[in-house]
Enzyme design. Structure first.
Site, PDB file in Angstrom:
ATOM      1  N   ALA A  52       0.793  -1.231   0.000  1.00 22.78           N
ATOM      2  CA  ALA A  52       0.000   0.000   0.000  1.00 22.78           C
ATOM      3  C   ALA A  52       0.835   1.296   0.000  1.00 22.78           C
ATOM      4  O   ALA A  52       0.666   2.139  -0.887  1.00 22.78           O
ATOM      5  CB  ALA A  52      -0.976  -0.042   1.178  1.00 22.78           C
ATOM      6  N   ARG A  92      -5.166   0.121  -8.868  1.00 22.16           N
ATOM      7  CA  ARG A  92      -5.554  -0.875  -7.859  1.00 22.16           C
ATOM      8  C   ARG A  92      -6.561  -0.213  -6.908  1.00 22.16           C
ATOM      9  O   ARG A  92      -6.313   0.898  -6.431  1.00 22.16           O
ATOM     10  CB  ARG A  92      -4.321  -1.389  -7.087  1.00 22.16           C
ATOM     11  CG  ARG A  92      -3.338  -2.111  -8.010  1.00 22.16           C
ATOM     12  CD  ARG A  92      -2.316  -2.893  -7.241  1.00 22.16           C
ATOM     13  NE  ARG A  92      -2.876  -4.087  -6.635  1.00 22.16           N
ATOM     14  CZ  ARG A  92      -2.236  -4.823  -5.726  1.00 22.16           C
ATOM     15  NH1 ARG A  92      -1.046  -4.470  -5.315  1.00 22.16           N
ATOM     16  NH2 ARG A  92      -2.804  -5.910  -5.223  1.00 22.16           N
ATOM     17  N   GLN A 201       4.031 -13.363  -1.923  1.00 22.17           N
ATOM     18  CA  GLN A 201       4.795 -12.209  -1.416  1.00 22.17           C
ATOM     19  C   GLN A 201       5.554 -12.568  -0.145  1.00 22.17           C
ATOM     20  O   GLN A 201       6.612 -12.005   0.133  1.00 22.17           O
ATOM     21  CB  GLN A 201       3.845 -11.035  -1.141  1.00 22.17           C
ATOM     22  CG  GLN A 201       3.252 -10.379  -2.377  1.00 22.17           C
ATOM     23  CD  GLN A 201       1.910 -10.980  -2.733  1.00 22.17           C
ATOM     24  OE1 GLN A 201       1.648 -12.145  -2.472  1.00 22.17           O
ATOM     25  NE2 GLN A 201       1.054 -10.178  -3.343  1.00 22.17           N
ATOM     26  N   ASP A 242      -3.875  -2.530   4.058  1.00 18.57           N
ATOM     27  CA  ASP A 242      -4.064  -1.756   2.833  1.00 18.57           C
ATOM     28  C   ASP A 242      -5.068  -0.633   3.033  1.00 18.57           C
ATOM     29  O   ASP A 242      -5.072   0.352   2.299  1.00 18.57           O
ATOM     30  CB  ASP A 242      -4.517  -2.672   1.696  1.00 18.57           C
ATOM     31  CG  ASP A 242      -3.341  -3.497   1.227  1.00 18.57           C
ATOM     32  OD1 ASP A 242      -3.054  -4.532   1.860  1.00 18.57           O
ATOM     33  OD2 ASP A 242      -2.674  -3.077   0.265  1.00 18.57           O
TER      34      ASP A 242
HETATM   35  O1  MRU Z   1      -1.175  -7.264  -3.364  1.00 23.20           O
HETATM   36  P1  MRU Z   1      -0.073  -6.611  -2.580  1.00 23.20           P
HETATM   37  O2  MRU Z   1       1.192  -7.382  -2.610  1.00 23.20           O
HETATM   38  O3  MRU Z   1       0.110  -5.156  -2.953  1.00 23.20           O
HETATM   39  O4  MRU Z   1      -0.603  -6.642  -1.082  1.00 23.20           O
HETATM   40  C1  MRU Z   1       0.150  -6.038  -0.084  1.00 23.20           C
HETATM   41  C2  MRU Z   1      -0.375  -6.275   1.278  1.00 23.20           C
HETATM   42  O5  MRU Z   1      -1.431  -6.823   1.479  1.00 23.20           O
HETATM   43  C3  MRU Z   1       0.426  -5.716   2.417  1.00 23.20           C
HETATM   44  O6  MRU Z   1       0.290  -6.502   3.543  1.00 23.20           O
HETATM   45  C4  MRU Z   1      -0.086  -4.314   2.728  1.00 23.20           C
HETATM   46  O7  MRU Z   1      -0.069  -3.505   1.576  1.00 23.20           O
HETATM   47  C5  MRU Z   1       0.685  -3.670   3.797  1.00 23.20           C
HETATM   48  S1  MRU Z   1       2.219  -3.087   3.160  1.00 23.20           S
HETATM   49  C6  MRU Z   1       3.026  -2.154   4.267  1.00 23.20           C
END
Ligand code: MRU
Length: 349
Positions: A52, A92, A201, A242
């Protein structure tokens, strides 16, 4: 003092945005660079830039690029900034930091235009505003790290999900910032990281960051979380967000809600770490991004592991109800239930 690595996943390079391509990690550390908004938007959609706060920083740099690309006058520059803000805003839907950063950059652009500044000043001021967004995010992460670390004790086994590290932010990390601060302070901790299907991830990025920092980590599949909580001594769950509603509901990577239910069952504190820019001050519901079904049918876009025709569900995030959240660590303090007054104080304080 233990040392940790330094990484900014998105950088401003004199009219261009540079980013480490997170789809290539951990195999290859490849940096891409562009001054094209459509290329940047594509990189965000493809998760070359993800997490995010990192998406917010990238969009802010995108607006600065858009201004830098303008060649004629202030009016034309303002026109392209508004158009490109729309393109970036469609990348997104769930992470609120994206919209927060775009709004802040647009407000800055409008103020500059109202002051009839020169084109050069417009471009330079937007670049420095975007750089401030990144710097403030890193500073917030570090403050969160210090605050959150007070909750970490010697011997803690911390389960985390997805990636909320330097890669997902301006640099440093939110929940990973708490973990690495505790580690730097010399605390004896261990981390359990989930793989985080379907895009891994956790396995690809969080493990990469933990190993660079030499923090002890054990990788599990997502479906091993209950086993780990019951049998592997998990003492805390800490992850990022997020989007956080003012009632304390938390949107984060798919699987987070399940981990919160499991943590409750096992009496394990479930902590969220996120900057104030992740708090949605106005919203009362959260749009969940639905991604390409092939992300579930294939392993990382390559090996087909099912019938190619099978119907698929692929929500990228879920929402954890606030009653399952033990605390929300922000740079302005730790919010606790009842969340509305607690977050109000933090968001407007
Ligand atoms: O789909 P992504 O990889 O962008 O999802 C990211 C997440 O869900 C993280 O946990 C969230 O953005 C927190 S990042 C500091």
């Amino acid at each position: 003092m233990r040392r940790i690595s330094d990484l900014k996943p998105v950088k401003w390079r004199d009219g261009k945005v540079a980013w480490i391509d997170q789809t290539k990690l951990p195999w290859k550390e490849q940096w891409n660079e562009s001054n094209s908004i459509s290329e940047l938007a594509k990189a965000i959609k493809r998760l070359e830039i993800r997490g995010a706060p990192a998406i917010g920083v990238a969009a802010a740099f995108g607006i600065a690029v858009s201004a830098s690309n303008a060649k004629s006058d202030l009016k034309a520059a303002m026109g392209s900034v508004s158009r490109d803000a729309k393109v970036l805003g469609k990348t997104r839907p769930t992470a609120v930091n994206l919209f927060w950063a775009i709004e802040r950059m647009l407000k800055k652009a409008e103020d500059l235009a109202a002051d009839c500044v020169s084109l050069r000043e417009f471009q330079d001021s937007l670049a420095s505003e975007a750089l401030s967004i990144q710097k403030e995010d890193i500073d917030s992460n570090m403050r969160m790290g210090r605050l959150g670390s007070k909750l970490i004790k010697d011997g803690d086994v911390i389960l985390t999900h997805c990636n909320a590290g330097a890669l997902a932010t301006g640099g440093y990390g939110t929940s990973y910032g708490v973990i690495r601060t505790a580690w730097m302070e010399g605390k004896d901790i261990k981390v359990i990281a989930t793989q985080t299907a379907p895009l891994y991830q956790g396995a690809r990025l969080t493990v990469w960051e933990l190993m660079r920092d030499r923090i002890p980590v054990t990788l599990i599949t997502d479906s091993m979380a209950a086993y780990a909580m019951k049998n592997a001594g998990v003492t805390k769950v800490i992850l990022g967000a997020d989007r956080i509603l003012m009632n304390g509901d938390v949107a984060n990577k798919i699987g987070t809600y399940g981990l919160a239910v499991l943590a409750k069952r096992h009496n394990i504190p479930f902590l969220v770490a996120a900057p104030v820019s992740t708090i949605d001050k106005e919203g009362s519901s959260i749009e969940i991004e639905q991604r390409n079904p092939d992300e579930v049918r294939k392993v990382l876009g390559k090996l087909m592991i099912t019938s190619p025709e099978v119907p698929v569900m692929n929500p990228a995030f879920d929402v954890t109800p606030s009653e399952l959240v033990s605390g929300i660590i922000t740079e302005r303090g730790i919010a606790r239930a009842p969340y509305r007054p607690s977050l109000n104080k933090i968001a407007y304080g």
